[in-house]
Enzyme design. Sequence first.
Site, PDB file in Angstrom:
ATOM      1  N   GLY A  13    -140.845   5.463  -4.135  1.00 25.80           N
ATOM      2  CA  GLY A  13    -141.111   5.613  -2.360  1.00 25.80           C
ATOM      3  C   GLY A  13    -140.846   3.596  -1.780  1.00 25.80           C
ATOM      4  O   GLY A  13    -140.779   2.558  -2.685  1.00 25.80           O
TER       5      GLY A  13
ATOM      6  N   GLN B 151    -141.361  -2.665   4.053  1.00 22.42           N
ATOM      7  CA  GLN B 151    -140.227  -3.437   3.191  1.00 22.42           C
ATOM      8  C   GLN B 151    -138.947  -3.860   3.118  1.00 22.42           C
ATOM      9  O   GLN B 151    -138.718  -4.369   2.522  1.00 22.42           O
ATOM     10  CB  GLN B 151    -140.649  -2.975   1.472  1.00 22.42           C
ATOM     11  CG  GLN B 151    -142.631  -2.474   1.521  1.00 22.42           C
ATOM     12  CD  GLN B 151    -142.720  -1.696   0.346  1.00 22.42           C
ATOM     13  OE1 GLN B 151    -141.826  -0.197   0.306  1.00 22.42           O
ATOM     14  NE2 GLN B 151    -141.901  -1.831  -0.767  1.00 22.42           N
TER      15      GLN B 151
ATOM     16  N   CYS C   7    -144.826  -1.980  -7.450  1.00 18.53           N
ATOM     17  CA  CYS C   7    -144.384  -1.920  -6.367  1.00 18.53           C
ATOM     18  C   CYS C   7    -143.661  -2.929  -5.761  1.00 18.53           C
ATOM     19  O   CYS C   7    -142.859  -3.889  -6.901  1.00 18.53           O
ATOM     20  CB  CYS C   7    -145.426  -2.749  -5.177  1.00 18.53           C
ATOM     21  SG  CYS C   7    -145.240  -2.719  -3.457  1.00 18.53           S
ATOM     22  N   LEU C   8    -142.062  -2.806  -5.431  1.00 16.69           N
ATOM     23  CA  LEU C   8    -141.326  -2.105  -5.411  1.00 16.69           C
ATOM     24  C   LEU C   8    -140.754  -4.103  -4.516  1.00 16.69           C
ATOM     25  O   LEU C   8    -140.104  -5.356  -4.777  1.00 16.69           O
ATOM     26  CB  LEU C   8    -139.546  -1.778  -3.936  1.00 16.69           C
ATOM     27  CG  LEU C   8    -139.978  -0.533  -4.814  1.00 16.69           C
ATOM     28  CD1 LEU C   8    -138.308   0.482  -4.106  1.00 16.69           C
ATOM     29  CD2 LEU C   8    -138.672  -1.077  -6.271  1.00 16.69           C
TER      30      LEU C   8
ATOM     31  N   HIS D  82    -149.841   4.597  -1.677  1.00 16.15           N
ATOM     32  CA  HIS D  82    -149.470   3.366  -1.976  1.00 16.15           C
ATOM     33  C   HIS D  82    -148.512   3.324  -0.093  1.00 16.15           C
ATOM     34  O   HIS D  82    -148.613   2.349   0.317  1.00 16.15           O
ATOM     35  CB  HIS D  82    -148.035   4.068  -3.330  1.00 16.15           C
ATOM     36  CG  HIS D  82    -147.941   2.066  -2.747  1.00 16.15           C
ATOM     37  ND1 HIS D  82    -148.180   1.016  -4.240  1.00 16.15           N
ATOM     38  CD2 HIS D  82    -146.437   1.389  -2.729  1.00 16.15           C
ATOM     39  CE1 HIS D  82    -147.166   0.824  -4.054  1.00 16.15           C
ATOM     40  NE2 HIS D  82    -146.491   0.939  -3.385  1.00 16.15           N
ATOM     41  N   GLU D  83    -147.846   4.375  -0.196  1.00 18.16           N
ATOM     42  CA  GLU D  83    -146.697   3.678   1.091  1.00 18.16           C
ATOM     43  C   GLU D  83    -148.158   3.757   2.525  1.00 18.16           C
ATOM     44  O   GLU D  83    -146.992   3.023   3.100  1.00 18.16           O
ATOM     45  CB  GLU D  83    -145.679   5.157   1.099  1.00 18.16           C
ATOM     46  CG  GLU D  83    -144.761   4.978   0.042  1.00 18.16           C
ATOM     47  CD  GLU D  83    -143.877   4.017  -1.140  1.00 18.16           C
ATOM     48  OE1 GLU D  83    -143.807   2.609   0.408  1.00 18.16           O
ATOM     49  OE2 GLU D  83    -144.025   3.443  -1.871  1.00 18.16           O
TER      50      GLU D  83
ATOM     51  N   HIS E   6    -149.113   0.583   2.463  1.00 17.23           N
ATOM     52  CA  HIS E   6    -147.990  -0.530   3.158  1.00 17.23           C
ATOM     53  C   HIS E   6    -147.684  -0.433   4.917  1.00 17.23           C
ATOM     54  O   HIS E   6    -147.831  -1.212   5.332  1.00 17.23           O
ATOM     55  CB  HIS E   6    -146.803  -0.178   2.910  1.00 17.23           C
ATOM     56  CG  HIS E   6    -146.542  -1.100   1.397  1.00 17.23           C
ATOM     57  ND1 HIS E   6    -145.849  -1.789   0.925  1.00 17.23           N
ATOM     58  CD2 HIS E   6    -146.031  -0.207   0.453  1.00 17.23           C
ATOM     59  CE1 HIS E   6    -145.848  -2.523  -0.078  1.00 17.23           C
ATOM     60  NE2 HIS E   6    -146.218  -0.735  -0.435  1.00 17.23           N
TER      61      HIS E   6
END
Length: 181
Positions: free
Chosen positions: A46, A51, A88-89, A130-131, A134
């Site tokens: 995701g 991000q 997480c990226l 999760h997204e 963000h």
Amino acid sequence: MPIQPIRLFGDPVLRKPALEVVDFDKELRKLVEDLTDTMLDAPGAGLAAPQIGVGLRAFTWYVDGEVGHLINPRLELSAELQDGLEGCLSLPELTYECQRAMSVVAHGFDMHGEPVTIQGSDLLARAIQHETDHLDGVLFIDRLDTVARKAAMKEIRESEWFGLERPTVKLSPHATRGLGI
């Protein structure tokens, strides 16, 4: 389909709540395309607009071979919980057990402004939660218990990527409507 630089932990954009999308236009469709291409290139499960430096409530996911996106999500979470590894990226190579709702019903819009409802459990539910976090300026490490959070912060401080001079990041081609991003 340009790949965008992914903002890393410490970048203030990751802690600022994103704004609701009001214009479902060509620019938004380009944002979804950029998010998707960047997520798949990373690779990740995701990616949220903050991000890549865009303060709008939009994210993409790639779970079980399915690519999707959601704009302006509102979540209904199950009372049943799941524990699972999460990464997480924006926090490269960091994974910790994180508790999330087992399933989710996500209401929002597609990139054309059409209402959509996404129902998911397990990994899809985890990715959507999760997204959406963000978009609210919340990182998964914020959801860890005290001991795990301290260990994660220690690991971040000792990582090769943390504290290094950040590469120059070009301004996003997507309007942020005076967000100062």
